[in-house]
Enzyme design. Sequence first.
Site, mmCIF file in Angstrom:
data_model
loop_
_atom_site.group_PDB
_atom_site.id
_atom_site.type_symbol
_atom_site.label_atom_id
_atom_site.label_comp_id
_atom_site.label_asym_id
_atom_site.label_seq_id
_atom_site.Cartn_x
_atom_site.Cartn_y
_atom_site.Cartn_z
ATOM 1 C CG HIS A 193 -0.069 5.384 -8.891
ATOM 2 N ND1 HIS A 193 -0.420 6.709 -8.960
ATOM 3 C CD2 HIS A 193 -0.326 4.860 -10.110
ATOM 4 C CE1 HIS A 193 -0.873 6.972 -10.190
ATOM 5 N NE2 HIS A 193 -0.826 5.864 -10.894
ATOM 6 C CB CYS B 240 17.196 -7.512 0.048
ATOM 7 S SG CYS B 240 16.223 -8.944 0.543
HETATM 8 ZN ZN LIG Z 1 15.920 -9.781 -1.645
#
Ligand SMILES: [Zn+2]
Length: 265
Positions: A114, A173
Site C-alpha cells: 500500500h 509541487c
Molecule cells: Zn510535480
Amino acid sequence: MSLEDFISRHHRLFILTGAGCSTPSGIPDYRDEQGNWKRSPPVTYQAFMGAQATRQRYWARSLVGWRRFGQARPNGAHQALAALEALGKTELLVTQNVDRLHQAAGSSRVVDLHGRLDLVRCLGCERRTPRGAFQAELAGRNPHWAALDADNAPDGDADLEAADFSSFTVPGCVACGGLLKPDVVFFGENVPRERVERAYEHLAQADAMLIIGSSLMVYSGYRFAQAAARQGLPIAAVNLGRTRADELLTIKLARPCAEALAFLL
Ligand SMILES: [Zn+2]
C-alpha cells in the site's frame, strides 16, 4: 502443530503483515477483533481527488499526526520477522502497512503493498519528496495548525476535528505546481499492478504462507491467501481477532504478534 514447528518445516515463506504488527509501535489499528471499523473510515481516493477541502483536512491532520508517526520504531514483531529473513526463510514479505518499520528492523525482501507514508508524490510529474521535508513546509505555512496536538490515527494522520479547515494552506509541487498526495494507496485506489505481480511471482515460489497481524478484510491482501489456498500451500496466521481467511488456515494463533514470534529472537 505449533508456529515454531510450522516455520521449521517450511523454507520459503510468503509473509503478509498488517496493522497488528505495528500497534505496539504506537500506530493504532483501524479494526476491532471482529474486523469491523473502530473509527471513521480513512479518506478515500475519490474524496481526496475530488475536493480541495478534503485535501486541506487530510494535510492538516497529517501535519499533526506525522510528528509521532514519523518517529515510530520497530517492535519485537518486526525484529522477529527480520530474524526470520536472516535465517533465509523469507521468500517475500508483503506488508499492508505504510510505516516502513519492517525495513527499519532490517528486513529487505519487502513489498510495501500500500505504499509508504514517508514519501510525498506529485501527481503531475511523479516527483517524490521525503515526508520529513514536506512537514517543515506544511508547518512553515500553517504555524497555527502546527501547534495543535491530537491522537494518532492508523494512516499517520490525527483525530483532529475542526469545524473549518479552509484556512489551511496546502502547497503544490515545487517543480510543476502539481497536486501532492502521500505515496500510499488510499481506500478506493488500486494497488499498482507491478507490485501485485511481483508478490504473485514470489507466492508461486513459496512453500507456505504466514499471515501476521492482519484481519485480511481488505481484498488487496485477502487475495494472496486465496491464491495460496488454491496452490495448496499451508497457511498459518497470528491475529488477535478473526480473519477473513479463517477457514483457509492450517494453524491460527490469537496472540499479540511480537509474543507469538518471540521464539525467533
Ligand atoms: Zn510535480
